[in-house]
Design a protein around this motif. Structure first.
Motif, PDB file in Angstrom:
ATOM      1  N   ILE A   1       0.997  -1.103   0.142  1.00  0.00           N
ATOM      2  CA  ILE A   1      -0.167  -0.083   0.031  1.00  0.00           C
ATOM      3  C   ILE A   1       0.675   1.157  -0.047  1.00  0.00           C
ATOM      4  O   ILE A   1       2.121   1.279   0.376  1.00  0.00           O
ATOM      5  CB  ILE A   1      -1.127  -0.071   1.189  1.00  0.00           C
ATOM      6  N   GLY A   2       0.239   2.292  -0.409  1.00  0.00           N
ATOM      7  CA  GLY A   2       1.038   3.598  -0.485  1.00  0.00           C
ATOM      8  C   GLY A   2       0.453   4.679  -1.402  1.00  0.00           C
ATOM      9  O   GLY A   2      -0.664   4.283  -2.041  1.00  0.00           O
ATOM     10  N   ALA A   3       0.615   5.976  -1.173  1.00  0.00           N
ATOM     11  CA  ALA A   3      -0.149   6.991  -1.858  1.00  0.00           C
ATOM     12  C   ALA A   3       0.386   6.971  -3.462  1.00  0.00           C
ATOM     13  O   ALA A   3       1.238   5.880  -3.929  1.00  0.00           O
ATOM     14  CB  ALA A   3       0.211   8.246  -1.383  1.00  0.00           C
TER      15      ALA A   3
ATOM     16  N   GLN B   1      -5.243   0.884  -3.743  1.00  0.00           N
ATOM     17  CA  GLN B   1      -5.543   2.114  -3.124  1.00  0.00           C
ATOM     18  C   GLN B   1      -6.440   1.977  -1.787  1.00  0.00           C
ATOM     19  O   GLN B   1      -6.393   2.979  -1.029  1.00  0.00           O
ATOM     20  CB  GLN B   1      -6.220   3.071  -4.141  1.00  0.00           C
ATOM     21  N   ASN B   2      -7.186   1.191  -2.089  1.00  0.00           N
ATOM     22  CA  ASN B   2      -8.039   0.728  -0.914  1.00  0.00           C
ATOM     23  C   ASN B   2      -7.355   0.106   0.224  1.00  0.00           C
ATOM     24  O   ASN B   2      -7.269  -1.242   0.429  1.00  0.00           O
ATOM     25  CB  ASN B   2      -9.320   0.175  -1.270  1.00  0.00           C
ATOM     26  N   ALA B   3      -6.706   0.600   1.024  1.00  0.00           N
ATOM     27  CA  ALA B   3      -5.995  -0.008   2.087  1.00  0.00           C
ATOM     28  C   ALA B   3      -6.490  -0.679   2.946  1.00  0.00           C
ATOM     29  O   ALA B   3      -6.117  -1.898   3.514  1.00  0.00           O
ATOM     30  CB  ALA B   3      -4.847   1.190   2.696  1.00  0.00           C
ATOM     31  N   ARG B   4      -7.572  -0.206   3.328  1.00  0.00           N
ATOM     32  CA  ARG B   4      -8.386  -1.266   4.319  1.00  0.00           C
ATOM     33  C   ARG B   4      -8.647  -2.459   3.885  1.00  0.00           C
ATOM     34  O   ARG B   4      -8.515  -3.477   4.332  1.00  0.00           O
ATOM     35  CB  ARG B   4      -9.504  -0.140   4.833  1.00  0.00           C
TER      36      ARG B   4
ATOM     37  N   VAL C   1       4.173  -0.904   3.436  1.00  0.00           N
ATOM     38  CA  VAL C   1       3.962   0.442   3.132  1.00  0.00           C
ATOM     39  C   VAL C   1       5.026   1.061   2.295  1.00  0.00           C
ATOM     40  O   VAL C   1       6.233   0.801   2.911  1.00  0.00           O
ATOM     41  CB  VAL C   1       3.624   1.207   4.458  1.00  0.00           C
TER      42      VAL C   1
ATOM     43  N   GLU D   1       6.575   4.519   0.798  1.00  0.00           N
ATOM     44  CA  GLU D   1       6.516   5.866   0.926  1.00  0.00           C
ATOM     45  C   GLU D   1       7.750   6.504  -0.013  1.00  0.00           C
ATOM     46  O   GLU D   1       8.717   6.128   0.180  1.00  0.00           O
ATOM     47  CB  GLU D   1       6.545   6.615   2.103  1.00  0.00           C
TER      48      GLU D   1
ATOM     49  N   ILE E   1      -0.802   4.577  10.410  1.00  0.00           N
ATOM     50  CA  ILE E   1      -1.297   3.920   9.112  1.00  0.00           C
ATOM     51  C   ILE E   1      -3.018   4.252   9.260  1.00  0.00           C
ATOM     52  O   ILE E   1      -3.448   4.537   8.144  1.00  0.00           O
ATOM     53  CB  ILE E   1      -1.264   2.416   9.210  1.00  0.00           C
TER      54      ILE E   1
ATOM     55  N   ALA F   1      -2.935   7.846   7.908  1.00  0.00           N
ATOM     56  CA  ALA F   1      -2.238   8.288   6.700  1.00  0.00           C
ATOM     57  C   ALA F   1      -3.108   7.762   5.621  1.00  0.00           C
ATOM     58  O   ALA F   1      -3.383   8.034   4.468  1.00  0.00           O
ATOM     59  CB  ALA F   1      -1.091   8.109   6.502  1.00  0.00           C
ATOM     60  N   TYR F   2      -3.619   6.267   5.888  1.00  0.00           N
ATOM     61  CA  TYR F   2      -4.082   5.544   4.878  1.00  0.00           C
ATOM     62  C   TYR F   2      -5.633   4.916   5.175  1.00  0.00           C
ATOM     63  O   TYR F   2      -6.143   4.186   4.111  1.00  0.00           O
ATOM     64  CB  TYR F   2      -3.256   4.237   4.460  1.00  0.00           C
TER      65      TYR F   2
END
Ligand code: ATP
Length: 238
Positions: free
Chosen positions: A37-39, A196-199, A210, A212, A231, A234-235
């Motif tokens: 995951i990450g932006a 993108q849907n980290a959850r 993660v 960055e 987390i 941020a996510y």
């Protein structure tokens, strides 16, 4: 301990002068479902493309099944069981659903097993069976994602890389796609999931990394990452 299916050591990838991946370490064991995951722009897609040989790294090492992939020609990756479902699906819109699925098996010559796998894909995605003669370009976004995943399954992957499977899909369809990701995992296929849907990714995965700005900043079990306050802020939108 058995050899990890994938081991990435100090991997560096650049586009000209831009360093997109700045020396990352990753490990994926047999049977694991791992989330990355990450932006936007963190380097996730670049990492996946490098793992399947689409981009050559400028440094570091990738070991697949204990063997360095550096000398593998690009076409050999699929034959060795590495398959990617790319962001934006990358299906052949002017071919039928069935023809797209057959394309996934292009490196194989075991006709009887190909037919068995085709039935398996249709069991996972009954919707695709209903539409097997339809041109893939006329399908909905969710159905196109199913075609892309089905096509990857047709290569009998040992390691399946999924790039943003939820992208652009309605929530109910996203749930369906993730249900199928869990089913594929339950069959023993090892997966690396960029999302993108980290959850949702962490609720589905065993472990997560993660990323960055080209670096891995955190690696932990999915449960611990979901419980991690930084987390969450941020996510996970908490
Ligand atoms: P996204 O979720 O938006 O796909 P990402 O985490 O997958 O983000 P990458 O697409 O791997 O990130 O991009 C990492 C960095 O590399 C970004 O700064 C991006 O602008 C840059 N980049 C990606 N592709 C190219 C390219 N073909 N040429 C030059 N720079 C690129």
């Amino acid at each position: 301990m058995s050899t990890p299916l994938l081991q990435v050591k100090d991997l560096k990838v650049a586009y000209g002068g831009i360093q997109a991946v700045k020396g990352i370490d990753l490990q994926i064991n047999q049977g694991e479902l791992v989330a990355l995951i990450g932006a936007n722009g963190a380097g996730k897609t670049t990492t996946l493309k490098t793992l399947v040989g689409m981009i050559k790294p400028v440094g570091g090492e990738i070991l697949y099944d204990g063997q360095p992939t550096a000398r593998l020609p690009s076409y050999a990756y699929v034959k060795h069981g590495l398959a990617m479902v790319p962001e934006g699906r990358g299906i052949f819109s002017r071919l039928t659903v069935e023809e797209n699925l057959q394309m996934g098996a292009y490196t194989r010559d075991d006709k009887a097993d190909i037919a068995i796998d085709m039935e398996r894909v249709y069991q996972l995605f009954p919707r695709l069976k209903e539409r097997q003669k339809q041109l893939a370009g006329t399908l909905s976004g969710g159905e196109q994602q199913m075609v892309a995943m089905g096509r990857a399954i047709m290569s009998r992957p040992r390691l399946l890389l999924l790039d943003e499977p939820s992208m652009g899909l309605a929530p109910i369809i996203v749930q369906k796609i993730f249900e199928i990701i869990r089913m594929i995992a339950a069959e023993g296929v090892t997966m690396l999931l960029v999302e993108q849907n980290a959850r949702l990714a962490l609720q589905t995965a065993n472990r997560g990394y993660v990323m960055e700005s080209g670096k891995i900043t955190l690696a932990d079990t999915a449960t611990n990452l979901l419980a991690n306050e930084s987390i969450q802020h941020a996510y996970l939108g908490e």
